[in-house]
Design a protein around this motif. Structure first.
Motif, PDB file in Angstrom:
ATOM      1  N   GLN A   6       0.827  -1.203   0.000  1.00 59.32           N
ATOM      2  CA  GLN A   6       0.000   0.000   0.000  1.00 59.32           C
ATOM      3  C   GLN A   6       0.869   1.266   0.000  1.00 59.32           C
ATOM      4  O   GLN A   6       0.633   2.196  -0.771  1.00 59.32           O
ATOM      5  CB  GLN A   6      -0.884  -0.036   1.245  1.00 59.32           C
ATOM      6  N   THR A   7       1.882   1.256   0.890  1.00 60.86           N
ATOM      7  CA  THR A   7       2.765   2.423   0.984  1.00 60.86           C
ATOM      8  C   THR A   7       3.457   2.683  -0.341  1.00 60.86           C
ATOM      9  O   THR A   7       3.461   3.810  -0.849  1.00 60.86           O
ATOM     10  CB  THR A   7       3.830   2.177   2.068  1.00 60.86           C
ATOM     11  N   ILE A  10       1.021   4.044  -2.890  1.00 66.35           N
ATOM     12  CA  ILE A  10       0.635   5.446  -2.705  1.00 66.35           C
ATOM     13  C   ILE A  10       1.767   6.392  -3.096  1.00 66.35           C
ATOM     14  O   ILE A  10       1.557   7.377  -3.801  1.00 66.35           O
ATOM     15  CB  ILE A  10       0.170   5.692  -1.256  1.00 66.35           C
ATOM     16  N   MET A  11       2.981   6.021  -2.648  1.00 67.87           N
ATOM     17  CA  MET A  11       4.119   6.867  -3.020  1.00 67.87           C
ATOM     18  C   MET A  11       4.282   6.913  -4.535  1.00 67.87           C
ATOM     19  O   MET A  11       4.529   7.980  -5.122  1.00 67.87           O
ATOM     20  CB  MET A  11       5.421   6.334  -2.395  1.00 67.87           C
ATOM     21  N   ILE A  14       1.653   9.165  -6.081  1.00 70.71           N
ATOM     22  CA  ILE A  14       1.955  10.603  -5.938  1.00 70.71           C
ATOM     23  C   ILE A  14       3.043  11.006  -6.931  1.00 70.71           C
ATOM     24  O   ILE A  14       2.907  11.984  -7.669  1.00 70.71           O
ATOM     25  CB  ILE A  14       2.400  10.914  -4.485  1.00 70.71           C
ATOM     26  N   ALA A  15       4.125  10.197  -6.954  1.00 69.48           N
ATOM     27  CA  ALA A  15       5.229  10.518  -7.866  1.00 69.48           C
ATOM     28  C   ALA A  15       4.753  10.475  -9.314  1.00 69.48           C
ATOM     29  O   ALA A  15       5.116  11.329 -10.124  1.00 69.48           O
ATOM     30  CB  ALA A  15       6.386   9.546  -7.654  1.00 69.48           C
ATOM     31  N   LEU A  18       2.744  13.559 -10.231  1.00 69.42           N
ATOM     32  CA  LEU A  18       3.634  14.716 -10.410  1.00 69.42           C
ATOM     33  C   LEU A  18       4.393  14.614 -11.732  1.00 69.42           C
ATOM     34  O   LEU A  18       4.534  15.601 -12.458  1.00 69.42           O
ATOM     35  CB  LEU A  18       4.626  14.813  -9.248  1.00 69.42           C
ATOM     36  N   LEU A  22       4.258  17.316 -14.744  1.00 71.96           N
ATOM     37  CA  LEU A  22       5.455  17.988 -15.263  1.00 71.96           C
ATOM     38  C   LEU A  22       5.668  17.682 -16.738  1.00 71.96           C
ATOM     39  O   LEU A  22       6.118  18.533 -17.489  1.00 71.96           O
ATOM     40  CB  LEU A  22       6.688  17.578 -14.451  1.00 71.96           C
ATOM     41  N   ALA A  25       3.436  19.849 -18.614  1.00 72.80           N
ATOM     42  CA  ALA A  25       3.974  21.212 -18.603  1.00 72.80           C
ATOM     43  C   ALA A  25       5.124  21.321 -19.591  1.00 72.80           C
ATOM     44  O   ALA A  25       5.249  22.309 -20.321  1.00 72.80           O
ATOM     45  CB  ALA A  25       4.446  21.581 -17.200  1.00 72.80           C
ATOM     46  N   ASN A  26       5.956  20.291 -19.613  1.00 70.68           N
ATOM     47  CA  ASN A  26       7.106  20.305 -20.514  1.00 70.68           C
ATOM     48  C   ASN A  26       6.645  20.333 -21.968  1.00 70.68           C
ATOM     49  O   ASN A  26       7.251  20.989 -22.808  1.00 70.68           O
ATOM     50  CB  ASN A  26       7.962  19.069 -20.237  1.00 70.68           C
ATOM     51  N   ILE A  29       4.398  24.084 -21.960  1.00 69.81           N
ATOM     52  CA  ILE A  29       4.993  25.363 -21.557  1.00 69.81           C
ATOM     53  C   ILE A  29       6.429  25.472 -22.062  1.00 69.81           C
ATOM     54  O   ILE A  29       6.821  26.481 -22.620  1.00 69.81           O
ATOM     55  CB  ILE A  29       4.967  25.523 -20.023  1.00 69.81           C
ATOM     56  N   ALA A  30       7.225  24.417 -21.873  1.00 71.25           N
ATOM     57  CA  ALA A  30       8.635  24.516 -22.246  1.00 71.25           C
ATOM     58  C   ALA A  30       8.867  24.180 -23.707  1.00 71.25           C
ATOM     59  O   ALA A  30       9.980  24.238 -24.193  1.00 71.25           O
ATOM     60  CB  ALA A  30       9.470  23.595 -21.367  1.00 71.25           C
ATOM     61  N   ASN A  31       7.807  23.792 -24.423  1.00 72.62           N
ATOM     62  CA  ASN A  31       7.971  23.454 -25.825  1.00 72.62           C
ATOM     63  C   ASN A  31       7.603  24.659 -26.671  1.00 72.62           C
ATOM     64  O   ASN A  31       6.479  25.128 -26.640  1.00 72.62           O
ATOM     65  CB  ASN A  31       7.071  22.266 -26.157  1.00 72.62           C
ATOM     66  N   TYR A  32       8.572  25.172 -27.391  1.00 76.19           N
ATOM     67  CA  TYR A  32       8.307  26.380 -28.155  1.00 76.19           C
ATOM     68  C   TYR A  32       7.882  26.068 -29.589  1.00 76.19           C
ATOM     69  O   TYR A  32       7.624  26.965 -30.362  1.00 76.19           O
ATOM     70  CB  TYR A  32       9.536  27.281 -28.126  1.00 76.19           C
TER      71      TYR A  32
END
Lengths: 366, 196
Positions: A6-7, A10-11, A14-15, A18, A22, A25-26, A29-32
Motif C-alpha cells: 500500500q505504501t 501510494i508513493m 503521488i510521484a 507529479l 510535469l 507542462a514540458n 509550456i517549455a515546448n516552443y
C-alpha cells in the motif's frame, strides 16, 4: 505485507501524478514548437524553438562570428532582432550603446528562439560557411609566429575578399574542456579557392593559439568558418598606405597577393613594425612583392634592433615611419592591422597627415 | 485545530512570525539575491507563489492521502517532491514568460526547491494543526512576509552601496548585521498579535 504494498503504491501514485503533470507542462509550456525566422525580409527558415539564436542559426548553416563560443563574453555574435526577441537581458546591455539598443541590436548567443522572429543580418555574414580541412604544412616564421596552410577537404570552394577573416575551431584538448572559436585573418591569395593560410602568433594561455602551437601538426583535421569582416581593399585610384605589426601582416599579405594578381598600379607603401630582424614575418615575400607589384614599397621598421647590427632600414615604431614618409595633401587611404594601441596611435598620426578618418580602415586584434 | 482567525494568522506570519526575521528560515537566497530591489521583488513573488501553492497542496495530500492510510511518517519525502515539482513548474513558466527575471534569478530560482522557509511552512502547519483555510493564509502570509523582508533588505543594501563600510564587513558581513537589526526592529510588532 499489505502495508508495504500500500505504501509503495501510494508513493508511486503521488510521484506518478507529479511526473504526469510535469511532462504535460514540458510539452505545453517549455515546448516552443516550430518557429519561423525571417532574415532581412527575404530568407525564411523554420526551426525548432528553445535553443539560443546563435546555435539555431549555426544549425541552419548561418555562421555569426563568435569568439567565446556563446558565453556572452566576446560580444561578436550581434545581429538585429526586429521582432520576437523578447526583452533585452542584463547579460547583453554591457555590449551595446544606447543607440545600438534602440536599433534592436542583440547578442544572438543570449536570445532564445521562442517565437517567430524577424532578423537583420549583414549580407556578407550570410555567405559565411563551415569548412573542413587538413593541415598541409606548418612553417615557423619566428619563435612565436607560425604560418599554417589548411587544405579544404570537403569539396567546397571558399570565396572571400582579401583582408577578411575566418574563425578557427579548437576542439577540446588536454587543458581545455570546451571547443572554442577564434578569429584569424586569411593571409593567402583570394584566388586560391581550395586552401587558406593563416599566420598565428603564440599568446600565453590563449586557448586556440595553444592548440595551434602545441597540439596541431601536419595532416591533422581542422574546421573553420567564414569569411567575415569588412576589412578589404576599396576600389579607388588614390594611394594606399598599409600599416601592420606582428601577425597583423596576415590580411595585408592577402591584399598584396590581390594587388599582384590584378596588377594594381596604385602607389602603395607598407609599413611593417617588428622588434628585430628575426621578427620580420614573411620578409622575403614582401621584398618579392616589391618586384611583382607595379608601385609597391615595403618599409619595415624595427624597434628593438641592436644599435650595432647590419640593419640599414628604419628604426623606431610604425608611427615614426608614417611621420617620416607620408606626404601631406595627396589623396590616400590607409589599411591597418595590429593591436588596439598601435591602431590608435597610428590613426592619430595619419590624421595629422590630413588623411580623413573615413579613409582609414583597420582590423584590430585584442 | 486552534481557533484562530485565518486573517490573524495571515497578519502574524507577515509581521510577528516572519519566516526570515523571526524564524530565520530561507536565509541563503535572502542574503544572496538581495542586492537589487527588482530581483528581490521577483524572487519574492516566486517564493510567495510556491509557498501558497505548496501549503495548500501539501495540506490536501497530508490530510486526504497520508492521514487516512496512516502514512504521516512519509510527510518529509512527500512534501519535498511536491515542492520540487512545483518549483520545476514555476521555473518553466518564468523561463517562458519572464526571461529577464529568469536570467537575474539564475541558480536561485531552482534553489527555491530547498528553501527551508517553504518546507518550514508545510511542517509548521501540520504541527500547529491548522485547517485548510488557516494553512492557506499561513502560506500566503509567510510568502508576503518573506518578500517584505527581502525587498526591505535589498532597499537598504542599495542605499549603502556607496557607503564607507569597513573592509572586513563588505558584502555578506554587513548584510548579516542589517538582517539582525531588522529582526530587532520586527520585535516591535510582536505585541500586535501572538500566534503559536
Amino acid at each position: 505485507m499489505a502495508v508495504i504494498v500500500q505504501t509503495v503504491f501510494i508513493m508511486s501514485a503521488i510521484a506518478g501524478i507529479l511526473a504526469l503533470a510535469l511532462t504535460l507542462a514540458n510539452l505545453y509550456i517549455a515546448n516552443y514548437g516550430e518557429c519561423k525566422i525571417v532574415i532581412n525580409n527575404d530568407k525564411e527558415l523554420v526551426v525548432d524553438g528553445g535553443s539560443t539564436l546563435l546555435s539555431t542559426l549555426n544549425e541552419m548553416e548561418i555562421y555569426l562570428p563568435s569568439a567565446c563560443g556563446g558565453k556572452g563574453t566576446c560580444g561578436l555574435c550581434t545581429c538585429k532582432i526586429l521582432e520576437g526577441g523578447g526583452p533585452v537581458l542584463p547579460t547583453e546591455t554591457p555590449f551595446f550603446t544606447k543607440e545600438e539598443l534602440e536599433d534592436n541590436m542583440r547578442l544572438s548567443c543570449q536570445v532564445k528562439v521562442k517565437q517567430d522572429m524577424q532578423l537583420g543580418i549583414p549580407e556578407d555574414l550570410l555567405n559565411a560557411k563551415k569548412y573542413e580541412a587538413v593541415v598541409e604544412f606548418i612553417k615557423d616564421e619566428t619563435n612565436t609566429i607560425k604560418l599554417l596552410r589548411f587544405k579544404i577537404t570537403d569539396g567546397q570552394e571558399i570565396e572571400f575578399k582579401a583582408g577578411q577573416y575566418v574563425q578557427l575551431l579548437a576542439p577540446p584538448y588536454p587543458g581545455n574542456p570546451e571547443s572554442v572559436y577564434r578569429a584569424y585573418s586569411v593571409a593567402s591569395s583570394a584566388q586560391e579557392k581550395d586552401a587558406i593560410e593563416l599566420i598565428i602568433g603564440y599568446v600565453a594561455e590563449g586557448l586556440v593559439t595553444t592548440y595551434v602551437h602545441q597540439h596541431l601538426s601536419k595532416g591533422d583535421e581542422v574546421s573553420f568558418n567564414g569569411p567575415f569582416g569588412d576589412f578589404y581593399l576599396r576600389d579607388s585610384d588614390c594611394e594606399i598606405i598599409m600599416v601592420a605589426i606582428g601577425t597583423g601582416i596576415a590580411p595585408i599579405r592577402s591584399i598584396l597577393y590581390q594587388m599582384k594578381d590584378q596588377q594594381i598600379e596604385r602607389k602603395a607603401t607598407f609599413f611593417f613594425g617588428a622588434r628585430t630582424q628575426k621578427d620580420l614575418v614573411c620578409a622575403d615575400e614582401m621584398y618579392e612583392f616589391e618586384k611583382t607589384i607595379p608601385n609597391f614599397n615595403f618599409r619595415p621598421v624595427l624597434s628593438r634592433e641592436p644599435e650595432d647590427s647590419d640593419w640599414k632600414g628604419d628604426r623606431g615604431r610604425v608611427t615614426d615611419s608614417i611621420q617620416k614618409y607620408i606626404e601631406e595633401g595627396v589623396e590616400q587611404e590607409a589599411y591597418m592591422c595590429g593591436s588596439p594601441v598601435m591602431i590608435e596611435s597610428a590613426v592619430g598620426e595619419l590624421k595629422k597627415k590630413q588623411i580623413p578618418e573615413e579613409k582609414i580602415y583597420y582590423d584590430e586584434f585584442g | 485545530m486552534p481557533d484562530i482567525n485565518p486573517f490573524v494568522i495571515f497578519m502574524a506570519s507577515i509581521f510577528t512570525n516572519n519566516m526570515i526575521l523571526a524564524n530565520f528560515l530561507g536565509m541563503c537566497s535572502f542574503i544572496a539575491v538581495s542586492k537589487e530591489i527588482k530581483t528581490a521583488w521577483g524572487l519574492g513573488q516566486a517564493v510567495t507563489f510556491v509557498l501558497t501553492g505548496t501549503s495548500i497542496i501539501n495540506y490536501l495530500i497530508y490530510h486526504y492521502v497520508l492521514v487516512p492510510f496512516n502514512l504521516e511518517y512519509l510527510r518529509f519525502i512527500v512534501f519535498i517532491i511536491l515542492i520540487a515539482a512545483f518549483v520545476q513548474l514555476v521555473e518553466m513558466i518564468v523561463e517562458r514568460y519572464l526571461p529577464t527575471l529568469y536570467y537575474s534569478l539564475g541558480i536561485f530560482l531552482p534553489l527555491i526547491t530547498v528553501n527551508c522557509a517553504i518546507l518550514g511552512v508545510s511542517l509548521f502547519m501540520i504541527i500547529r494543526q491548522y485547517s485548510l483555510l488557516q494553512s492557506a493564509a499561513f502560506g500566503i502570509g509567510s510568502g508576503i512576509g518573506w518578500t517584505l523582508a527581502i525587498v526591505a533588505l535589498a532597499g537598504i543594501r542599495q542605499k549603502i552601496k556607496n557607503a564607507p563600510v569597513p573592509k572586513g564587513l563588505e558584502g555578506a558581513g554587513i548584510t548579516l548585521i542589517i538582517t539582525g537589526l531588522m529582526a530587532l526592529a520586527f520585535i516591535g510588532f510582536s505585541g500586535i498579535v501572538s500566534v503559536q
